[in-house]
Design a protein around this motif. Structure first.
Motif, PDB file in Angstrom:
ATOM      1  N   LEU A 140       0.827  -1.202   0.000  1.00 47.67           N
ATOM      2  CA  LEU A 140       0.000   0.000   0.000  1.00 47.67           C
ATOM      3  C   LEU A 140       0.863   1.255   0.000  1.00 47.67           C
ATOM      4  O   LEU A 140       0.582   2.222  -0.735  1.00 47.67           O
ATOM      5  CB  LEU A 140      -0.924  -0.003   1.217  1.00 47.67           C
ATOM      6  CG  LEU A 140      -1.841   1.211   1.384  1.00 47.67           C
ATOM      7  CD1 LEU A 140      -2.754   1.388   0.181  1.00 47.67           C
ATOM      8  CD2 LEU A 140      -2.661   1.087   2.672  1.00 47.67           C
ATOM      9  N   THR A 141       1.906   1.250   0.801  1.00 44.47           N
ATOM     10  CA  THR A 141       2.809   2.405   0.851  1.00 44.47           C
ATOM     11  C   THR A 141       3.417   2.671  -0.518  1.00 44.47           C
ATOM     12  O   THR A 141       3.441   3.813  -1.004  1.00 44.47           O
ATOM     13  CB  THR A 141       3.920   2.173   1.891  1.00 44.47           C
ATOM     14  OG1 THR A 141       3.329   2.046   3.192  1.00 44.47           O
ATOM     15  CG2 THR A 141       4.916   3.323   1.905  1.00 44.47           C
ATOM     16  N   ILE A 152      -5.731  -6.587  -1.334  1.00 43.75           N
ATOM     17  CA  ILE A 152      -6.273  -5.672  -0.329  1.00 43.75           C
ATOM     18  C   ILE A 152      -5.652  -4.296  -0.497  1.00 43.75           C
ATOM     19  O   ILE A 152      -6.345  -3.269  -0.475  1.00 43.75           O
ATOM     20  CB  ILE A 152      -6.009  -6.203   1.096  1.00 43.75           C
ATOM     21  CG1 ILE A 152      -6.754  -7.518   1.328  1.00 43.75           C
ATOM     22  CG2 ILE A 152      -6.445  -5.160   2.135  1.00 43.75           C
ATOM     23  CD1 ILE A 152      -6.461  -8.154   2.674  1.00 43.75           C
ATOM     24  N   ALA A 153      -4.326  -4.250  -0.680  1.00 44.06           N
ATOM     25  CA  ALA A 153      -3.629  -2.966  -0.840  1.00 44.06           C
ATOM     26  C   ALA A 153      -4.186  -2.191  -2.031  1.00 44.06           C
ATOM     27  O   ALA A 153      -4.378  -0.965  -1.956  1.00 44.06           O
ATOM     28  CB  ALA A 153      -2.129  -3.200  -1.006  1.00 44.06           C
ATOM     29  N   THR A 154      -4.468  -2.895  -3.115  1.00 44.35           N
ATOM     30  CA  THR A 154      -5.036  -2.243  -4.299  1.00 44.35           C
ATOM     31  C   THR A 154      -6.412  -1.659  -3.991  1.00 44.35           C
ATOM     32  O   THR A 154      -6.716  -0.513  -4.354  1.00 44.35           O
ATOM     33  CB  THR A 154      -5.146  -3.243  -5.460  1.00 44.35           C
ATOM     34  OG1 THR A 154      -3.835  -3.710  -5.811  1.00 44.35           O
ATOM     35  CG2 THR A 154      -5.793  -2.612  -6.682  1.00 44.35           C
ATOM     36  N   ALA A 155      -7.246  -2.436  -3.302  1.00 45.06           N
ATOM     37  CA  ALA A 155      -8.594  -1.969  -2.972  1.00 45.06           C
ATOM     38  C   ALA A 155      -8.553  -0.795  -2.001  1.00 45.06           C
ATOM     39  O   ALA A 155      -9.329   0.163  -2.132  1.00 45.06           O
ATOM     40  CB  ALA A 155      -9.409  -3.113  -2.373  1.00 45.06           C
ATOM     41  N   VAL A 156      -7.638  -0.839  -1.024  1.00 45.82           N
ATOM     42  CA  VAL A 156      -7.515   0.265  -0.071  1.00 45.82           C
ATOM     43  C   VAL A 156      -7.135   1.553  -0.800  1.00 45.82           C
ATOM     44  O   VAL A 156      -7.729   2.619  -0.568  1.00 45.82           O
ATOM     45  CB  VAL A 156      -6.460  -0.063   1.013  1.00 45.82           C
ATOM     46  CG1 VAL A 156      -6.183   1.177   1.868  1.00 45.82           C
ATOM     47  CG2 VAL A 156      -6.923  -1.210   1.895  1.00 45.82           C
ATOM     48  N   ALA A 157      -6.151   1.463  -1.685  1.00 46.61           N
ATOM     49  CA  ALA A 157      -5.715   2.644  -2.439  1.00 46.61           C
ATOM     50  C   ALA A 157      -6.865   3.228  -3.250  1.00 46.61           C
ATOM     51  O   ALA A 157      -7.050   4.458  -3.303  1.00 46.61           O
ATOM     52  CB  ALA A 157      -4.545   2.277  -3.348  1.00 46.61           C
TER      53      ALA A 157
END
Length: 292
Positions: A16-17, A182-187
């Motif tokens: 995500l970062t 998950i990281a893609t969806a959060v972004a």
């Protein structure tokens, strides 16, 4: 945008970062480990060190941010897990109000719609309720599937028994998710501001337990690897003997019962079983083989 994320550089936070920095956002990463600040800064983010149970610290970390990614770690504290998780959620809620942040994406889980019978997920149920009662903040509750990476915990069982299993049968259907999805969806969600609170399921693949044994077995050179259904007591005692604290072992046994009955998956199925992730079981199996 200025965005604050919790979860440091774990399985989700690292990807995500990188995603958010690459997109040009000003990023603040909350970590409890002072030794990770250099690693965070090398990725182009600012590190702030403190406890996610400290509302004053969180308020300072969130101040001035356009959006926040809120993540409470699993098994918080090892004892009184549900209470500790809920208290962390209360600290977050206090910090949201004190900092004036208006947009929050929370990492939740399948089964968070249930008040009980869902093991450690119960803490996330309580947090969703706390957040839903906050005025002036728009939330996305990202209900994630069963993490593929949890399957790494089965490596000792595979080595010792030449089998993989849990306290549910081979035909049980499980929604899985990869941390990168998950990281893609959060972004995506951090850059959106929906009109009101919403629930979004983030699932990479929906497969049977038998598929897990077959696909992982093929990847590690054990094509005949069977899925074994353990009794609840076998599951509980196996985790305790492996060094898992008794309270956590009981919670994960309860979660297995919830998966076996289908109640944990039920709301996801009612919503049409949406699969938005890209990383399928076969792709994860390649990663699994490198850890085996």
């Amino acid at each position: 945008m200025q965005i604050t994320i919790t979860g440091a550089l774990g399985n989700i936070g690292s990807a995500l970062t990188k995603n958010l920095v690459k997109a040009g956002h000003e990023l603040i990463v909350v970590t409890s480990n002072n030794g990770r600040t250099t690693e965070i800064e090398e990725l182009g983010a600012k590190a702030v060190v403190g406890s996610i149970s400290d509302a004053m610290f969180l308020a300072e970390a969130f101040a001035g941010s356009d959006a926040v990614f809120a993540m409470t770690p699993p098994n918080l504290g090892g004892e009184n897990v549900i209470a500790n998780t809920t208290q962390a959620g209360e600290a977050f809620a206090t910090a949201f109000k004190a900092s004036g942040v208006k947009r929050v994406v929370m990492l939740s889980s399948i089964g968070a719609d249930l008040p009980n019978g869902n093991g450690p997920i119960q803490g996330l149920h309580h947090i969703e309720k706390i957040y839903n009662n906050l005025e002036g903040v728009v939330f996305t509750f990202l209900r994630a599937g069963y993490f593929y990476t949890n399957l790494y915990n089965d490596i000792p069982v595979i080595n010792g028994m030449n089998a993989i299993g849990a306290n549910y049968p081979a035909e049980t259907i499980v929604p899985f998710v990869h941390p990168n999805d998950i990281a893609t969806a959060v972004a995506e969600e951090l850059e959106l501001v929906p009109e009101g609170n919403k629930i979004r399921y983030v699932i990479s693949d929906v497969r049977s337990a038998a598929d897990v044994a077959k696909v992982l077995g093929a990847a590690i050179g054990k094509p005949a690897l069977p899925w074994v259904e353990f009794t609840d007591e076998q599951s509980l005692q196996g985790m305790i003997q492996a060094g898992v604290p008794a309270e956590i072992a009981n919670l994960y046994t309860e979660m297995g019962i919830g998966i076996r009955s289908g109640k944990i998956q039920s709301d996801f199925i009612r919503q049409g079983s949406p699969v938005i992730g890209q990383i399928k079981l076969e792709e994860f199996a390649k990663e699994f083989s490198t850890k085996f």
